[in-house]
Write an enzyme that holds these catalytic residues in place. Structure first.
Site, mmCIF file in Angstrom:
data_model
loop_
_atom_site.group_PDB
_atom_site.id
_atom_site.type_symbol
_atom_site.label_atom_id
_atom_site.label_comp_id
_atom_site.label_asym_id
_atom_site.label_seq_id
_atom_site.Cartn_x
_atom_site.Cartn_y
_atom_site.Cartn_z
ATOM 1 N N THR A 13 -7.076 17.623 -8.955
ATOM 2 C CA THR A 13 -5.882 17.067 -9.445
ATOM 3 C C THR A 13 -6.201 15.634 -10.291
ATOM 4 O O THR A 13 -5.647 15.555 -11.390
ATOM 5 C CB THR A 13 -5.041 16.406 -8.228
ATOM 6 O OG1 THR A 13 -4.769 17.664 -7.276
ATOM 7 C CG2 THR A 13 -3.774 16.224 -8.679
ATOM 8 N N LYS A 104 -11.939 6.338 -2.600
ATOM 9 C CA LYS A 104 -11.567 5.300 -1.468
ATOM 10 C C LYS A 104 -12.731 5.355 -0.549
ATOM 11 O O LYS A 104 -13.071 4.339 -0.100
ATOM 12 C CB LYS A 104 -10.082 5.119 -1.031
ATOM 13 C CG LYS A 104 -9.725 6.581 -0.488
ATOM 14 C CD LYS A 104 -8.667 7.115 -1.684
ATOM 15 C CE LYS A 104 -8.699 8.514 -1.245
ATOM 16 N NZ LYS A 104 -7.354 9.342 -1.819
ATOM 17 N N GLY A 133 -2.291 4.857 -5.068
ATOM 18 C CA GLY A 133 -1.957 5.801 -6.294
ATOM 19 C C GLY A 133 -1.814 4.892 -7.645
ATOM 20 O O GLY A 133 -2.508 4.150 -7.985
ATOM 21 N N ILE A 135 0.589 2.418 -8.028
ATOM 22 C CA ILE A 135 0.920 1.171 -7.951
ATOM 23 C C ILE A 135 -0.132 0.162 -8.432
ATOM 24 O O ILE A 135 -1.309 0.218 -7.680
ATOM 25 C CB ILE A 135 1.223 0.951 -6.504
ATOM 26 C CG1 ILE A 135 2.475 1.706 -5.860
ATOM 27 C CG2 ILE A 135 1.794 -0.553 -6.407
ATOM 28 C CD1 ILE A 135 2.662 1.689 -4.442
ATOM 29 N N LYS A 204 -8.434 2.629 2.499
ATOM 30 C CA LYS A 204 -7.744 1.828 1.334
ATOM 31 C C LYS A 204 -7.424 0.382 2.027
ATOM 32 O O LYS A 204 -7.629 -0.501 1.456
ATOM 33 C CB LYS A 204 -6.485 2.582 1.373
ATOM 34 C CG LYS A 204 -6.511 3.666 0.327
ATOM 35 C CD LYS A 204 -5.284 4.527 0.396
ATOM 36 C CE LYS A 204 -5.410 5.808 -0.444
ATOM 37 N NZ LYS A 204 -4.514 6.735 -0.342
HETATM 38 N N1 HSE Z 1 -4.439 11.867 -0.231
HETATM 39 C C1 HSE Z 1 -4.070 10.734 -0.750
HETATM 40 C C2 HSE Z 1 -2.789 10.252 -0.219
HETATM 41 C C3 HSE Z 1 -4.224 10.417 -2.356
HETATM 42 O O1 HSE Z 1 -1.950 11.295 0.131
HETATM 43 O O2 HSE Z 1 -2.185 9.185 -0.643
HETATM 44 C C4 HSE Z 1 -4.101 9.337 -2.819
HETATM 45 O O3 HSE Z 1 -5.272 8.372 -2.567
#
Ligand code: HSE
Length: 413
Positions: A13, A104, A133, A135, A204
């Site tokens: 993706t 991450k 993502g 942001i 994260k």
């Molecule tokens: N799998 C992660 C999420 C993708 O759903 O936030 C983005 O880091």
């Protein structure tokens, strides 16, 4: 005109989103960088799979072929797992390439080493896509909140979990079907256990902690829980009390120590996360000069993540002094002393009928089994042990307002 040559590692993706965005935003990139950006190579696993990649791009499953290219300026890594990505990026840096990662797990484990290596080789590392993502929270914290002393960072950092909780509440979907939909939309990790058990948000959180506080707590001391214990029944009970479940990461400096937790909690209408729905993420930063700021936006998916990568591409190519490490020293945040005796609000589910304990304040109840109580952490632990209550969740923010003056009938015990 000279060109900037990019290799993309991984064509899932994120990798595909980056490839398409380099093409769709070629003009903007050239305008900003004064050079055309060209994808020279893509690293894939399965060579048989049909992909929409131009014929002049090297498509290979051998990373050495990419490293041997005569000119290579930037490597974008969009694979999963710590290895081989860590080794690939080390080799790329040693060869003099800027690197950008969306990984991450790898970056939470090896970010420091990569940043130090990059400094030695005079190249840059972009990692905006590792957290929240699309942001731009990393650059906001690193570039725009440098003087502010941050005291608390809270975030919804996993788009898949937030999407599942929203689908379960709004559309009465089962956990399994909401997860399948998140996978189909490309939000979930290759192994969605990382999403729903809180590991993805945990990584994260550790990256954010280093940026906001210059340090991270011991990983073993961080409470980590995913959303798998949140049943439809609980979501509905919370909704009747005007509360919503969110999967929340929280880091704060308390009594000079970093405290972090990544787990489900409840928020009322006055909390900035109450309306963060679907794949959206949000990050709330509290600091001494500016006060409270909330950033929100799409937390996963092809183009939101590609947006973070593409902005990093411009950033690293501009040779900005980004390679200062995660802050190694930091001004301590103004810290609160730990107040163990503060009574907090909790949604508790699974209480025995007619349970009474004079020190615990019952605020309201949904059913005989589910109630909102006010108790200290110690009291709630004791209650859980005595009562074998099935689960409890903290209610964050000024939630009282959320269920006062509304039309929900609440029996105050
Ligand atoms: N799998 C992660 C999420 C993708 O759903 O936030 C983005 O880091």
């Amino acid at each position: 005109m000279s060109v900037i040559k990019v290799a993309i590692l991984g064509f899932g993706t994120v990798g595909e989103g980056v490839y398409k965005t380099i093409q769709s935003h070629a003009e903007e990139l050239e305008g900003l960088l004064g050079k055309k950006v060209v994808v020279a190579a893509v690293l894939i696993r399965n060579k048989q799979k049909k992909r929409n990649i131009d014929n002049d791009v090297l498509i290979t499953s051998d990373f050495n072929e990419i490293l041997s290219l005569p000119q290579l300026d930037v490597i974008v890594e969009a694979i999963v797992d710590k290895e081989p990505p860590y080794t690939f990026l080390k080799q790329a840096i040693q060869k003099g390439c800027h690197v950008i990662t969306a990984n991450k797990e790898m970056f939470a484990h090896h970010g420091n080493e990569l940043l130090m290596l990059a400094e030695k080789h005079h190249v840059s590392v972009g990692y905006e896509a590792t957290v929240a993502g699309g942001i731009p929270v990393i650059q906001t914290l690193r570039q725009l909140l440098n003087v502010n002393r941050v005291s608390h960072v809270q975030g919804i950092l996993n788009g898949t979990s937030n999407f599942i909780l929203t689908e379960m509440r709004e559309k009465k979907q089962s956990f399994a079907s909401a997860l399948s939909l998140a996978q189909a939309k490309g939000f979930a990790e290759a192994d969605p256990t990382n999403d729903v058990e809180g590991y993805d948000a945990f990584y994260k959180t550790m990256i954010l902690s280093r940026i906001a506080f210059g340090d991270e707590p011991n990983w073993e001391d961080v409470e980590r829980e995913g959303i798998t214990s949140i049943s439809s029944e609980l979501i509905e009970a919370a909704e009747r009390l005007n509360l919503r479940f969110k999967h929340i990461a929280s880091i704060s400096k308390v009594g000079g120590q970093l405290k972090a937790a990544v787990k489900p909690a409840l928020v009322g209408k006055s909390h900035p996360f109450y309306s963060i729905e679907g794949v959206e993420n949000a990050v709330n930063v509290q600091s001494d000069i500016v006060g409270s700021i909330t950033l929100q936006g799409p937390g996963a998916g092809m183009f939101p993540t590609a947006s973070a990568v593409i902005e990093d591409l411009v950033f690293v190519c501009q040779d900005q002094p980004t390679n200062k490490n995660f802050k190694l020293t930091t001004t301590p945040a103004f810290s609160k002393e730990i107040q163990e005796d503060v009574k907090e609000f909790w949604l508790i589910h699974g209480l025995s009928k007619n349970y009474r304990n004079p020190s615990i304040v019952f605020v309201s109840k949904d059913t005989e089994e589910t109630a909102i109580i006010q108790a200290t952490r110690e009291e709630i632990d004791t209650l859980m042990n005595q009562q074998k209550a099935r689960c409890y969740f903290q209610i964050l923010g000024e939630h009282e307002r959320a269920y006062k003056n509304d039309d929900v009938t609440i029996a105050v015990l």
